[in-house]
Motif scaffolding. Sequence first.
Motif, PDB file in Angstrom:
ATOM      1  N   LYS A   1       9.150  -4.620   7.819  1.00  0.00           N
ATOM      2  CA  LYS A   1       9.560  -4.308   6.452  1.00  0.00           C
ATOM      3  C   LYS A   1       8.969  -5.274   5.436  1.00  0.00           C
ATOM      4  O   LYS A   1       9.432  -5.364   4.310  1.00  0.00           O
ATOM      5  CB  LYS A   1      11.092  -4.342   6.354  1.00  0.00           C
ATOM      6  CG  LYS A   1      11.741  -3.262   7.191  1.00  0.00           C
ATOM      7  CD  LYS A   1      13.241  -3.307   7.075  1.00  0.00           C
ATOM      8  CE  LYS A   1      13.847  -2.201   7.934  1.00  0.00           C
ATOM      9  NZ  LYS A   1      15.299  -2.142   7.811  1.00  0.00           N
ATOM     10  N   GLU A   2       7.930  -6.010   5.831  1.00  0.00           N
ATOM     11  CA  GLU A   2       7.273  -6.959   4.939  1.00  0.00           C
ATOM     12  C   GLU A   2       5.787  -6.649   4.861  1.00  0.00           C
ATOM     13  O   GLU A   2       5.220  -6.063   5.783  1.00  0.00           O
ATOM     14  CB  GLU A   2       7.464  -8.391   5.443  1.00  0.00           C
ATOM     15  CG  GLU A   2       8.908  -8.821   5.471  1.00  0.00           C
ATOM     16  CD  GLU A   2       9.079 -10.244   5.952  1.00  0.00           C
ATOM     17  OE1 GLU A   2      10.035 -10.877   5.502  1.00  0.00           O
ATOM     18  OE2 GLU A   2       8.263 -10.719   6.756  1.00  0.00           O
ATOM     19  N   ALA A   3       5.161  -7.056   3.751  1.00  0.00           N
ATOM     20  CA  ALA A   3       3.731  -6.811   3.566  1.00  0.00           C
ATOM     21  C   ALA A   3       3.061  -8.069   3.021  1.00  0.00           C
ATOM     22  O   ALA A   3       3.687  -8.872   2.322  1.00  0.00           O
ATOM     23  CB  ALA A   3       3.508  -5.644   2.611  1.00  0.00           C
ATOM     24  N   TYR A   4       1.778  -8.213   3.359  1.00  0.00           N
ATOM     25  CA  TYR A   4       1.016  -9.405   2.973  1.00  0.00           C
ATOM     26  C   TYR A   4      -0.412  -9.020   2.628  1.00  0.00           C
ATOM     27  O   TYR A   4      -0.973  -8.096   3.202  1.00  0.00           O
ATOM     28  CB  TYR A   4       0.952 -10.403   4.141  1.00  0.00           C
ATOM     29  CG  TYR A   4       2.302 -10.844   4.624  1.00  0.00           C
ATOM     30  CD1 TYR A   4       2.919 -11.965   4.091  1.00  0.00           C
ATOM     31  CD2 TYR A   4       2.965 -10.124   5.605  1.00  0.00           C
ATOM     32  CE1 TYR A   4       4.166 -12.369   4.529  1.00  0.00           C
ATOM     33  CE2 TYR A   4       4.224 -10.518   6.053  1.00  0.00           C
ATOM     34  CZ  TYR A   4       4.818 -11.639   5.516  1.00  0.00           C
ATOM     35  OH  TYR A   4       6.050 -12.027   5.948  1.00  0.00           O
ATOM     36  N   ILE A   5      -0.988  -9.789   1.704  1.00  0.00           N
ATOM     37  CA  ILE A   5      -2.425  -9.731   1.471  1.00  0.00           C
ATOM     38  C   ILE A   5      -2.973 -11.078   1.945  1.00  0.00           C
ATOM     39  O   ILE A   5      -2.379 -12.127   1.667  1.00  0.00           O
ATOM     40  CB  ILE A   5      -2.793  -9.443   0.002  1.00  0.00           C
ATOM     41  CG1 ILE A   5      -4.315  -9.285  -0.131  1.00  0.00           C
ATOM     42  CG2 ILE A   5      -2.224 -10.476  -0.950  1.00  0.00           C
ATOM     43  CD1 ILE A   5      -4.775  -8.675  -1.434  1.00  0.00           C
TER      44      ILE A   5
ATOM     45  N   LYS B   1      -0.379 -14.123   0.838  1.00  0.00           N
ATOM     46  CA  LYS B   1       0.694 -13.940  -0.130  1.00  0.00           C
ATOM     47  C   LYS B   1       1.504 -12.704   0.253  1.00  0.00           C
ATOM     48  O   LYS B   1       0.936 -11.662   0.584  1.00  0.00           O
ATOM     49  CB  LYS B   1       0.124 -13.758  -1.538  1.00  0.00           C
ATOM     50  CG  LYS B   1       1.194 -13.585  -2.593  1.00  0.00           C
ATOM     51  CD  LYS B   1       0.610 -13.432  -3.969  1.00  0.00           C
ATOM     52  CE  LYS B   1       1.757 -13.269  -4.955  1.00  0.00           C
ATOM     53  NZ  LYS B   1       1.277 -12.916  -6.266  1.00  0.00           N
ATOM     54  N   LYS B   2       2.827 -12.847   0.194  1.00  0.00           N
ATOM     55  CA  LYS B   2       3.710 -11.715   0.442  1.00  0.00           C
ATOM     56  C   LYS B   2       3.650 -10.779  -0.759  1.00  0.00           C
ATOM     57  O   LYS B   2       3.642 -11.241  -1.904  1.00  0.00           O
ATOM     58  CB  LYS B   2       5.138 -12.225   0.654  1.00  0.00           C
ATOM     59  CG  LYS B   2       6.071 -11.205   1.223  1.00  0.00           C
ATOM     60  CD  LYS B   2       7.393 -11.876   1.573  1.00  0.00           C
ATOM     61  CE  LYS B   2       8.298 -10.875   2.252  1.00  0.00           C
ATOM     62  NZ  LYS B   2       9.568 -11.491   2.628  1.00  0.00           N
ATOM     63  N   ILE B   3       3.558  -9.478  -0.496  1.00  0.00           N
ATOM     64  CA  ILE B   3       3.516  -8.475  -1.564  1.00  0.00           C
ATOM     65  C   ILE B   3       4.520  -7.382  -1.235  1.00  0.00           C
ATOM     66  O   ILE B   3       5.036  -7.309  -0.112  1.00  0.00           O
ATOM     67  CB  ILE B   3       2.092  -7.885  -1.741  1.00  0.00           C
ATOM     68  CG1 ILE B   3       1.624  -7.198  -0.467  1.00  0.00           C
ATOM     69  CG2 ILE B   3       1.110  -8.956  -2.211  1.00  0.00           C
ATOM     70  CD1 ILE B   3       0.284  -6.468  -0.596  1.00  0.00           C
ATOM     71  N   ALA B   4       4.772  -6.536  -2.190  1.00  0.00           N
ATOM     72  CA  ALA B   4       5.685  -5.411  -1.972  1.00  0.00           C
ATOM     73  C   ALA B   4       5.052  -4.407  -1.008  1.00  0.00           C
ATOM     74  O   ALA B   4       3.838  -4.164  -1.062  1.00  0.00           O
ATOM     75  CB  ALA B   4       6.006  -4.727  -3.302  1.00  0.00           C
ATOM     76  N   VAL B   5       5.850  -3.831  -0.142  1.00  0.00           N
ATOM     77  CA  VAL B   5       5.353  -2.841   0.806  1.00  0.00           C
ATOM     78  C   VAL B   5       4.699  -1.680   0.065  1.00  0.00           C
ATOM     79  O   VAL B   5       3.666  -1.165   0.464  1.00  0.00           O
ATOM     80  CB  VAL B   5       6.494  -2.336   1.730  1.00  0.00           C
ATOM     81  CG1 VAL B   5       6.036  -1.165   2.583  1.00  0.00           C
ATOM     82  CG2 VAL B   5       7.006  -3.467   2.601  1.00  0.00           C
ATOM     83  N   GLU B   6       5.277  -1.299  -1.076  1.00  0.00           N
ATOM     84  CA  GLU B   6       4.711  -0.209  -1.874  1.00  0.00           C
ATOM     85  C   GLU B   6       3.291  -0.524  -2.337  1.00  0.00           C
ATOM     86  O   GLU B   6       2.438   0.358  -2.386  1.00  0.00           O
ATOM     87  CB  GLU B   6       5.605   0.091  -3.104  1.00  0.00           C
ATOM     88  CG  GLU B   6       6.992   0.611  -2.752  1.00  0.00           C
ATOM     89  CD  GLU B   6       7.953  -0.505  -2.288  1.00  0.00           C
ATOM     90  OE1 GLU B   6       8.888  -0.170  -1.540  1.00  0.00           O
ATOM     91  OE2 GLU B   6       7.744  -1.681  -2.624  1.00  0.00           O
TER      92      GLU B   6
END
Length: 77
Positions: free
Chosen positions: A47-51, A69-74
């Motif tokens: 449930k987490e997203a990263y670039i 960097k953590k980013i929004a999943v959307e």
Amino acid sequence: MNMIEIERKFLIVSDKYKEQAYKKTRIVQGFLNTQKERTVRVRIKGKEAYITIKGISNKEGTSRFEWEKKIAVEEAE
């Protein structure tokens, strides 16, 4: 977050490790750039997203600069 990524490789000679596995996580990723000087990746892990931006490896191929960097999943989708 800036860091140095250290590569580790292991030769697995049996499936015995699977007896110890207790969790799995779905990972979806895509690469925005794969030039030699840098790799840009977007990854959704659970449930987490990263670039992530990775630099060029050292001569031995054992480490390289990494920024993540953590980013929004959307955004990642």
